[in-house]
Design an enzyme around this catalytic site. Sequence first.
Site, PDB file in Angstrom:
ATOM      1  N   CYS A   1       0.833  -1.207   0.000  1.00  0.00           N
ATOM      2  CA  CYS A   1       0.000   0.000   0.000  1.00  0.00           C
ATOM      3  C   CYS A   1       0.877   1.271   0.000  1.00  0.00           C
ATOM      4  O   CYS A   1       1.448   1.606  -1.019  1.00  0.00           O
ATOM      5  CB  CYS A   1      -1.003  -0.014   1.144  1.00  0.00           C
TER       6      CYS A   1
ATOM      7  N   GLU B   1      -2.859  -8.541   3.981  1.00  0.00           N
ATOM      8  CA  GLU B   1      -3.046  -8.906   5.390  1.00  0.00           C
ATOM      9  C   GLU B   1      -4.499  -8.819   5.841  1.00  0.00           C
ATOM     10  O   GLU B   1      -4.823  -9.181   6.992  1.00  0.00           O
ATOM     11  CB  GLU B   1      -2.181  -8.016   6.282  1.00  0.00           C
TER      12      GLU B   1
ATOM     13  N   HIS C   1      -4.118  -4.791   0.289  1.00  0.00           N
ATOM     14  CA  HIS C   1      -3.748  -5.234   1.634  1.00  0.00           C
ATOM     15  C   HIS C   1      -3.881  -6.754   1.747  1.00  0.00           C
ATOM     16  O   HIS C   1      -4.945  -7.270   2.108  1.00  0.00           O
ATOM     17  CB  HIS C   1      -4.632  -4.552   2.685  1.00  0.00           C
TER      18      HIS C   1
END
Length: 242
Positions: free
Chosen positions: A105, A213, A211
């Site tokens: 990001c 994650e 993202h």
Amino acid sequence: MSLRVAMPLRLSDGSADARIDAANRIFDDVAALARAAGLDVDLVDVVDLTGVDGVILPGGGDVDPLRYGGAVIDALYDVNPEQDELDFAIARAALDAGLPVLGVCRGLQVLNVLYGGTLVEDLPPTSIVHTDDDRGCAPGDEIAWSWHPVEIAAGSLLAAHTGAGAISVASGHHQGIGALAPGLTAVATAPDGLVEAVEDAARGVIAVQWHPEAAATPAHLALAPFAAFAQLVRQRSTAAAL
């Protein structure tokens, strides 16, 4: 052999802005994925890469637009000169030392600016929603990701770990690449044409705008950018040992 990577600390406490709070809470998830890929992670607040095999640049606030000739607008948030100085200095030191770099990001945006590219200060509306408007959320609220497809380019390092073609990603950014920097190759794009991942094969750089994650990301896609990065780290470490 243990491989160590450095990740710059987040320097904002996030107390005044829910978006900063959210970025700080997912910071640890990035480190966890790196560890799952077999890498030890050192969180650093100084530019000292002694004994380090690679660098991860995580998500966070907006890059100061003065670094890329952009405009200061109301939509900017968490512009932190101290954070910029740390992130850019660590990234520059890694590239100078020939260390692989992974950007996530904000990390992708830092790399594009460092290479000489620009950012769009606030993305205009398109057919793809890149971020939910979370300005009204309170600190501690769950992150409401925007999910959309990206097309992974065949032959890229990222494709070797995700497969080429379309995958669905968790998006949470109001900025993006404007002019792609010389030396970086776009290896993933959103349907509206926004560059979503870049690589520099010669220097061992890979970065994604989304993202991985995010909690709902399938495990193999969450790990993919980190596995690709770990591959670069191991290759560089093996070559350095010869």
